[in-house]
Scaffold this motif. Sequence first.
Motif, mmCIF file in Angstrom:
data_model
loop_
_atom_site.group_PDB
_atom_site.id
_atom_site.type_symbol
_atom_site.label_atom_id
_atom_site.label_comp_id
_atom_site.label_asym_id
_atom_site.label_seq_id
_atom_site.Cartn_x
_atom_site.Cartn_y
_atom_site.Cartn_z
ATOM 1 N N MET B 1 0.850 -1.209 0.000
ATOM 2 C CA MET B 1 0.000 0.000 0.000
ATOM 3 C C MET B 1 0.873 1.241 0.000
ATOM 4 O O MET B 1 2.000 1.229 0.467
ATOM 5 N N SER B 2 0.401 2.302 -0.522
ATOM 6 C CA SER B 2 1.198 3.533 -0.591
ATOM 7 C C SER B 2 1.489 4.055 0.801
ATOM 8 O O SER B 2 0.635 4.042 1.683
ATOM 9 N N LYS B 3 2.710 4.498 0.972
ATOM 10 C CA LYS B 3 3.171 4.891 2.295
ATOM 11 C C LYS B 3 3.202 6.404 2.465
ATOM 12 O O LYS B 3 3.221 7.143 1.502
ATOM 13 N N PHE B 5 4.899 10.063 3.782
ATOM 14 C CA PHE B 5 6.206 10.681 3.495
ATOM 15 C C PHE B 5 7.289 10.251 4.479
ATOM 16 O O PHE B 5 8.461 10.175 4.127
ATOM 17 N N ILE B 8 9.074 6.340 4.158
ATOM 18 C CA ILE B 8 9.901 5.931 3.015
ATOM 19 C C ILE B 8 11.231 6.678 3.056
ATOM 20 O O ILE B 8 11.301 7.800 3.553
ATOM 21 N N PRO B 9 12.303 6.042 2.528
ATOM 22 C CA PRO B 9 13.597 6.735 2.496
ATOM 23 C C PRO B 9 13.493 8.043 1.720
ATOM 24 O O PRO B 9 12.600 8.211 0.883
ATOM 25 N N MET B 10 14.424 8.949 2.013
ATOM 26 C CA MET B 10 14.342 10.274 1.390
ATOM 27 C C MET B 10 14.627 10.220 -0.110
ATOM 28 O O MET B 10 15.300 9.322 -0.604
ATOM 29 N N ALA B 11 14.099 11.201 -0.776
ATOM 30 C CA ALA B 11 14.472 11.512 -2.156
ATOM 31 C C ALA B 11 14.211 10.385 -3.155
ATOM 32 O O ALA B 11 14.845 10.329 -4.195
ATOM 33 N N GLY B 12 13.318 9.487 -2.824
ATOM 34 C CA GLY B 12 13.003 8.424 -3.779
ATOM 35 C C GLY B 12 14.035 7.324 -3.838
ATOM 36 O O GLY B 12 13.979 6.470 -4.722
ATOM 37 N N ILE B 13 14.989 7.352 -2.929
ATOM 38 C CA ILE B 13 16.023 6.320 -2.960
ATOM 39 C C ILE B 13 15.392 4.961 -2.658
ATOM 40 O O ILE B 13 14.630 4.816 -1.697
ATOM 41 N N ILE B 14 15.698 3.991 -3.509
ATOM 42 C CA ILE B 14 15.152 2.641 -3.330
ATOM 43 C C ILE B 14 16.261 1.777 -2.741
ATOM 44 O O ILE B 14 17.317 1.625 -3.356
ATOM 45 N N ASN B 19 14.079 -5.113 -6.276
ATOM 46 C CA ASN B 19 12.735 -5.414 -5.753
ATOM 47 C C ASN B 19 11.651 -5.336 -6.832
ATOM 48 O O ASN B 19 10.480 -5.591 -6.564
ATOM 49 N N ALA B 20 12.059 -5.017 -8.074
ATOM 50 C CA ALA B 20 11.097 -5.067 -9.176
ATOM 51 C C ALA B 20 10.556 -6.484 -9.363
ATOM 52 O O ALA B 20 9.532 -6.673 -10.019
ATOM 53 N N GLU B 22 9.025 -8.006 -7.381
ATOM 54 C CA GLU B 22 7.666 -8.020 -6.812
ATOM 55 C C GLU B 22 6.616 -7.641 -7.846
ATOM 56 O O GLU B 22 5.418 -7.803 -7.621
ATOM 57 N N TYR B 23 7.063 -7.074 -8.951
ATOM 58 C CA TYR B 23 6.144 -6.641 -9.986
ATOM 59 C C TYR B 23 6.126 -7.687 -11.094
ATOM 60 O O TYR B 23 7.079 -7.840 -11.840
#
Lengths: 401, 98, 313
Positions: B1-3, B5, B8-14, B19-20, B22-23
């Motif tokens: 589910m969407s988390k 702010f 989640i780690p800063m600045a969009g860092i994955i 982990n793709a 999972e898609y």
Amino acid sequence: MTVVERVPTDKVVVEGMTGDAAIAHALKQCDIDVLAAYPITPQTIIVEDFQKFVANGEVKTRVIPVESEHSAMSACVGASAVGARVATATASAGLALMWEILYCAASMRMPIVLAVANRALSAPINIHNDWSDSYGARDSGFIQIYCQSCQEAYDTVIMAFKIAEDHDVLLPVMVCIDGFILSHNVERVEMLPTEAVQQFLGVRKPAIALDPDNPVTMGPLALTDYYFEFKEQQDRAMARVPEVFERVESEFEKMTGRRYGRFETYRVEDADIIIFTHSTPGGTAKAVVDALRERGEKVGVVRLRMFRPFPAEALREVLRNAKAVAVFEKCRSFGAPSNPLALEVRTALYDLDERPLVTDFVIGLGGRDVPPSTIVEGVEKTKEYLKAGRAPLYETLGVRK
Amino acid sequence: MSKRFDEIPMAGIIIEPGNAMEYKTGGWRAMRPVHTDETCLWIKNGTCGLCWIYCPDNAVRLIEENGKYRYEYDYDYCKGCGICANQCPTGSIKMESE
Amino acid sequence: MAVRLKDMLKREPILSSGHRMCAGCAAPTVVKLMGMALRGPTIVCEATGCLEVATTIYPFTAWKIPWIHVAFENAAAVASGVVEAINAMRDKGRYKDEQVDVIAIGGDGGTFDIGFGALSGALERGHKFVYMVYDNGAYQNTGIQRSGGTFPGQETTTSWAGKVEPGKRQRKKPLAEIVAAHKIPYVATVDPYHYRDFITKFRKALEADGPAFIHAFSPCPRGWRSDTSKSIELAKLAVETGLHPLYEVIDGKEWIMSGPSKRLKELRPVDEYFKTQGQFKHLFKPEWAEFRAWIQEEVLKDWEELKRKCGVS
């Protein structure tokens, strides 16, 4: 928190140097890992002086003599992502060319220090000072600090790294000085011993870095479902700046006895009219205020240092009891009802039940001299407008019309 | 589910590499590759492997167990492009409608 | 470097499944082959493009090695920063890895066009890194617009084939040659069909003493209107028709034609390549016969010139 001690006077080196040279020396003492820069007047002395330090082995920095300012900021982002302490410098068109990557640097939370020697934007091409370049970048997500003296430029660069690299912040900082007026004028600068600067700053500890042992993906595609959350993070980081700034300046004061604040106030306690400006016109304004005070006029100065984040609440308390605030700014925001500095001041004051009148004077575009008489003219106009009870949203001063 | 702010780690860092996984992209598939062991060089002697080399989605599994060779598709990710079938030198892969 | 299937099978892929590149896109294969050539810890700096977008759709990443994207035109500049930051931190005793390879990747738009200045600057400065362009012949990510990498006669959404235009009229920018003119240690053209050649060359690029450049041909079924199953076959055909000859250039002066090109007795007609793709379909109308003949002539001239440079008769 680092333990800092007052640096003994005999350890301080006093030299006459330009604003650019003061910044170059500060960068050297901050032991930066990477400097990526492109020459542009009136910033160039920073890079030239720094390259001389490198050539003489005085600093272990890798300098990247990039082919454009766009690449300068891009290389800074790459270097910062690895965990390095990074700086660059630019002005005017160079800052404009960096534009896209300014946003990336801030949004990717890279604590880069960018020295800007403020210079007019083309056209016509002009190498002299105004603030159109960095004002345009005010929404880029950089912290912006404007300096009035070479000493202040030196001190601010050192503090800038500590603010930027703080994990509560992790935002890039623009340290701005007036092109030529400060960048090329020689003033007395007290330099700290390098060990003291390095003890004050420590080595950068990145929060997350590009590391083969711990692979991360930086700068992905984030769309409607997440982009906004990252902007929320960024906004909150910016909101934490004042607290971190205060902490850093307090430590710096312990070491040097100097502190500047987010803005400087000068003879404002009983002032009816407060002159509001920053950078070198701040010095001129203080001289004007001294002269006017001798004539019994109740005037004072607020010299802003931190334009981003704008200290709206703190300023409101200082400005609220004045009858008028006369803003002097070296930028015209074409088509806007008033100009960047006055817009912020007006916003800061708007919620007051009784607001001072705000006048907005656009001065010094393209390096047009701003003599004390220009400031006096603005103050006189403000007095007239006070009598009339209304003022134009802005006007230009010092232009033939 | 969407988390939120702050979850989640800063600045969009994955921070989870790869982990793709999972898609699942298998749902894109209109044609399905079907493999026959009889003529396959991998099954025969553990050579060739062109289907595995060229597959853009890492959906071919070449497995070696106790000196025996096995062949599998990972239909969770196979997008059905047909590159494996097209490049197979022995015609051991056929594309069939899903 | 000998390329053996059993060795390849042992390697952990650097790009996982679950990425959202189009079915049949050759770019993930190109990256897979690049991964086979790696010699140790590696950081990838990528330009904006299909590969960047479709492999890192938040909160997912297909990348299993450190990866950064900043913008479209600056992959080489970002890589400069990464390389020099590592050097500086190592100089100061703050970097643990003995050796980290840095690779910048861009599409043809990000390399031939908008990122060209940053690329040229980084090559001139001599940073130790490899730049790889995956060339799918147009700005496919923004919807198939022409680039400096687009072939003459190719129809894109900014070089339409119409009543008076045959698609793109201009030549393809000879990028690998321009890069070689920087006199960097190593330049090579590759394609995914010839995977042994690809991996061997990429490893040479990593081992070069200075900047190296890899020009990888990367078929795009969506933009080219080709069958998704034909992407690898089209890469082979591009080599056989001389549209993407395989060669290496050492220090900007020693030209070496690679096996797959060298072994060709003669080139196959470009028509064979054009027939496989919707984007060239219009070229077979009578009014473009002359234009098509001109393309063929140019390809043959370029081929002869390349043979001469490589000392191949």
